[in-house]
Design an enzyme around this catalytic site. Structure first.
Site, PDB file in Angstrom:
ATOM      1  N   CYS A  71      -0.873   4.920 -19.180  1.00  0.00           N
ATOM      2  CA  CYS A  71      -0.450   3.525 -19.013  1.00  0.00           C
ATOM      3  C   CYS A  71      -0.097   2.900 -20.367  1.00  0.00           C
ATOM      4  O   CYS A  71      -0.934   2.818 -21.253  1.00  0.00           O
ATOM      5  CB  CYS A  71      -1.587   2.786 -18.313  1.00  0.00           C
ATOM      6  SG  CYS A  71      -1.677   1.031 -18.563  1.00  0.00           S
ATOM      7  N   CYS A  74      -2.056  -0.206 -21.379  1.00  0.00           N
ATOM      8  CA  CYS A  74      -3.411   0.183 -21.813  1.00  0.00           C
ATOM      9  C   CYS A  74      -3.400   0.595 -23.277  1.00  0.00           C
ATOM     10  O   CYS A  74      -4.306   0.245 -24.034  1.00  0.00           O
ATOM     11  CB  CYS A  74      -3.943   1.349 -20.977  1.00  0.00           C
ATOM     12  SG  CYS A  74      -4.246   0.925 -19.263  1.00  0.00           S
TER      13      CYS A  74
END
Ligand SMILES: [Zn+2]
Length: 146
Positions: A71, A74
């Site tokens: 991600c 993230c």
């Protein structure tokens, strides 16, 4: 009488697996490998097994970053979270790989990554989703802790 439980804690500095009894969890345990503080300055990696015992043993509030390796937001949020961990010793910072630890993510219904959640005495108190920029994360943290 408190029931002593043995927790396996991976050192966030050198990744040595350390055995810490839950009764000594709040006494600033030190890594057997590198002698650095296990619960200081760097987010602790938690998993399905270690999550509940650690958040329940912690006298400090625990802030958890639920994230995924694939991600991009993230990845952006990772240094923001780590910097906060360095300067906020009153809080235990932890990370959970949301893909590998589905028992926790389904228990707390974590549908988006990153999601940051604050736990007090083992109970979920506050949560927020999305890669917050540093100032917004600090503001969230301050209000969540207030
Ligand atoms: Zn270590």
């Amino acid at each position: 009488m408190q029931l002593d439980e043995s927790l396996t804690i991976e050192c966030p500095h050198c990744h040595t697996a350390n055995c810490v009894s839950s009764g000594r969890f709040n006494e600033a345990p030190i890594c057997a490998g590198c002698r650095q503080g296990l619960l200081a300055g760097t987010p602790l990696a938690l998993n399905d097994e270690s999550f509940a015992p650690v958040i329940e043993a912690s006298a400090r509030p625990v802030v958890v970053d639920f994230c995924s390796s694939w991600c991009a937001p993230c990845k952006m949020f990772e240094p923001v979270f780590s910097a906060a961990a360095e300067r906020t010793p009153a809080v235990l910072f932890a990370r959970v790989d949301a893909d590998a630890n589905t028992r926790i993510t389904s228990r707390y219904v974590i549908r988006k990554v990153p999601t940051v959640a604050l736990f007090r005495h083992g109970q979920l108190a506050e949560r927020v989703s999305g890669a917050l920029p540093p100032k917004q994360f600090d503001a969230w943290l301050r209000s969540a802790l207030a």
